[in-house]
Design a protein around this motif. Structure first.
Motif, mmCIF file in Angstrom:
data_model
loop_
_atom_site.group_PDB
_atom_site.id
_atom_site.type_symbol
_atom_site.label_atom_id
_atom_site.label_comp_id
_atom_site.label_asym_id
_atom_site.label_seq_id
_atom_site.Cartn_x
_atom_site.Cartn_y
_atom_site.Cartn_z
ATOM 1 N N HIS A 75 0.840 -1.201 0.000
ATOM 2 C CA HIS A 75 0.000 0.000 0.000
ATOM 3 C C HIS A 75 0.879 1.256 0.000
ATOM 4 O O HIS A 75 0.572 2.243 -0.677
ATOM 5 C CB HIS A 75 -0.954 -0.005 1.187
ATOM 6 N N ALA A 76 1.972 1.210 0.739
ATOM 7 C CA ALA A 76 2.899 2.340 0.765
ATOM 8 C C ALA A 76 3.483 2.588 -0.621
ATOM 9 O O ALA A 76 3.606 3.742 -1.055
ATOM 10 C CB ALA A 76 4.016 2.079 1.775
ATOM 11 N N ILE A 77 3.817 1.536 -1.333
ATOM 12 C CA ILE A 77 4.345 1.685 -2.695
ATOM 13 C C ILE A 77 3.306 2.354 -3.585
ATOM 14 O O ILE A 77 3.623 3.253 -4.365
ATOM 15 C CB ILE A 77 4.788 0.321 -3.260
ATOM 16 N N TYR A 78 2.062 1.934 -3.448
ATOM 17 C CA TYR A 78 0.985 2.571 -4.214
ATOM 18 C C TYR A 78 0.927 4.063 -3.889
ATOM 19 O O TYR A 78 0.849 4.907 -4.797
ATOM 20 C CB TYR A 78 -0.357 1.894 -3.905
ATOM 21 N N LEU A 79 0.966 4.406 -2.612
ATOM 22 C CA LEU A 79 0.908 5.811 -2.211
ATOM 23 C C LEU A 79 2.132 6.590 -2.688
ATOM 24 O O LEU A 79 2.020 7.734 -3.122
ATOM 25 C CB LEU A 79 0.758 5.928 -0.689
ATOM 26 N N LEU A 80 3.306 5.968 -2.617
ATOM 27 C CA LEU A 80 4.521 6.626 -3.092
ATOM 28 C C LEU A 80 4.449 6.918 -4.585
ATOM 29 O O LEU A 80 4.921 7.952 -5.057
ATOM 30 C CB LEU A 80 5.748 5.766 -2.791
ATOM 31 N N ASN A 81 3.855 5.995 -5.326
ATOM 32 C CA ASN A 81 3.770 6.150 -6.775
ATOM 33 C C ASN A 81 2.642 7.073 -7.223
ATOM 34 O O ASN A 81 2.668 7.577 -8.339
ATOM 35 C CB ASN A 81 3.593 4.781 -7.446
ATOM 36 N N SER A 82 1.659 7.281 -6.368
ATOM 37 C CA SER A 82 0.478 8.010 -6.824
ATOM 38 C C SER A 82 0.193 9.308 -6.068
ATOM 39 O O SER A 82 -0.730 10.029 -6.433
ATOM 40 C CB SER A 82 -0.751 7.101 -6.731
ATOM 41 N N THR A 83 0.969 9.600 -5.018
ATOM 42 C CA THR A 83 0.734 10.824 -4.255
ATOM 43 C C THR A 83 2.061 11.483 -3.898
ATOM 44 O O THR A 83 3.126 10.889 -4.076
ATOM 45 C CB THR A 83 -0.017 10.544 -2.930
ATOM 46 N N TYR A 117 13.043 5.196 -2.246
ATOM 47 C CA TYR A 117 12.180 4.605 -3.275
ATOM 48 C C TYR A 117 11.496 5.700 -4.090
ATOM 49 O O TYR A 117 11.478 5.643 -5.312
ATOM 50 C CB TYR A 117 11.130 3.702 -2.628
ATOM 51 N N ARG A 118 10.941 6.685 -3.418
ATOM 52 C CA ARG A 118 10.248 7.783 -4.103
ATOM 53 C C ARG A 118 11.211 8.518 -5.030
ATOM 54 O O ARG A 118 10.884 8.807 -6.177
ATOM 55 C CB ARG A 118 9.637 8.747 -3.109
ATOM 56 N N ASN A 119 12.403 8.815 -4.565
ATOM 57 C CA ASN A 119 13.377 9.528 -5.375
ATOM 58 C C ASN A 119 13.812 8.691 -6.570
ATOM 59 O O ASN A 119 13.988 9.225 -7.663
ATOM 60 C CB ASN A 119 14.597 9.933 -4.540
ATOM 61 N N CYS A 120 13.944 7.418 -6.384
ATOM 62 C CA CYS A 120 14.321 6.520 -7.475
ATOM 63 C C CYS A 120 13.209 6.445 -8.527
ATOM 64 O O CYS A 120 13.482 6.460 -9.709
ATOM 65 C CB CYS A 120 14.625 5.129 -6.921
ATOM 66 N N VAL A 121 11.973 6.360 -8.075
ATOM 67 C CA VAL A 121 10.827 6.276 -8.986
ATOM 68 C C VAL A 121 10.743 7.524 -9.842
ATOM 69 O O VAL A 121 10.492 7.463 -11.033
ATOM 70 C CB VAL A 121 9.511 6.069 -8.209
ATOM 71 N N HIS A 122 10.982 8.696 -9.239
ATOM 72 C CA HIS A 122 10.876 9.947 -9.980
ATOM 73 C C HIS A 122 12.047 10.146 -10.950
ATOM 74 O O HIS A 122 11.960 10.989 -11.826
ATOM 75 C CB HIS A 122 10.752 11.136 -9.024
ATOM 76 N N CYS A 123 13.120 9.390 -10.776
ATOM 77 C CA CYS A 123 14.269 9.495 -11.685
ATOM 78 C C CYS A 123 14.010 8.794 -13.010
ATOM 79 O O CYS A 123 14.697 9.038 -13.987
ATOM 80 C CB CYS A 123 15.516 8.903 -11.045
ATOM 81 N N ILE A 124 13.036 7.913 -13.031
ATOM 82 C CA ILE A 124 12.786 7.104 -14.233
ATOM 83 C C ILE A 124 12.124 7.936 -15.300
ATOM 84 O O ILE A 124 11.373 8.795 -15.136
ATOM 85 C CB ILE A 124 11.926 5.879 -13.889
#
Length: 124
Positions: A75-83, A117-124
């Motif tokens: 659920h945290a991954i979902y929130l990190l990716n969507s908010t 994780y959030r910073n890595c996701v936004h680097c893509i």
């Protein structure tokens, strides 16, 4: 209609489990912010905690605590990716009152902190 389809798929995927385990999994998935400790869940379903622990482990291959933690991390991954939610608020929405513990379990399963994780996701 989509919601009903998702429930059908979920119910079908739970068929391999006994009714008590099906109920526990559904209960956990329904509200990650509830008290999801073994004793609280056992009390909620009026089942012996030791019996539930052994049954859950035997049928799912993981402890109840690990299952709950993994669901919270998902659920945290979902929130990190969507908010852009703050990590402390995210911990609360995932049912973990202590942000340090939240970061610890997230890192245990993902190998990174939620911020990393959030910073890595936004680097893509």
């Amino acid at each position: 209609m989509i919601h009903k389809y998702c429930l059908l798929v979920k119910n079908h995927s739970l068929k391999k489990y006994s009714l008590p385990v099906q109920k526990v999994i559904t209960y956990i998935d329904f509200d990650l912010t509830a008290d999801l400790g073994l004793k609280a869940i056992a009390k909620h379903f009026n089942i012996n905690a030791s019996y539930l622990s052994n049954l859950f482990k035997r049928e799912t291959g993981q402890t109840l605590t690990d299952y709950v933690s993994q669901k919270r991390v998902q659920h945290a991954i979902y929130l990190l990716n969507s908010t852009n939610m703050q990590i402390q608020n995210m911990a609360h929405y995932c049912g973990v009152g202590d942000v340090n513990y939240f970061v610890k379990i997230f890192k245990k399963y993902i190998g990174k902190t939620p911020r990393e994780y959030r910073n890595c996701v936004h680097c893509i």
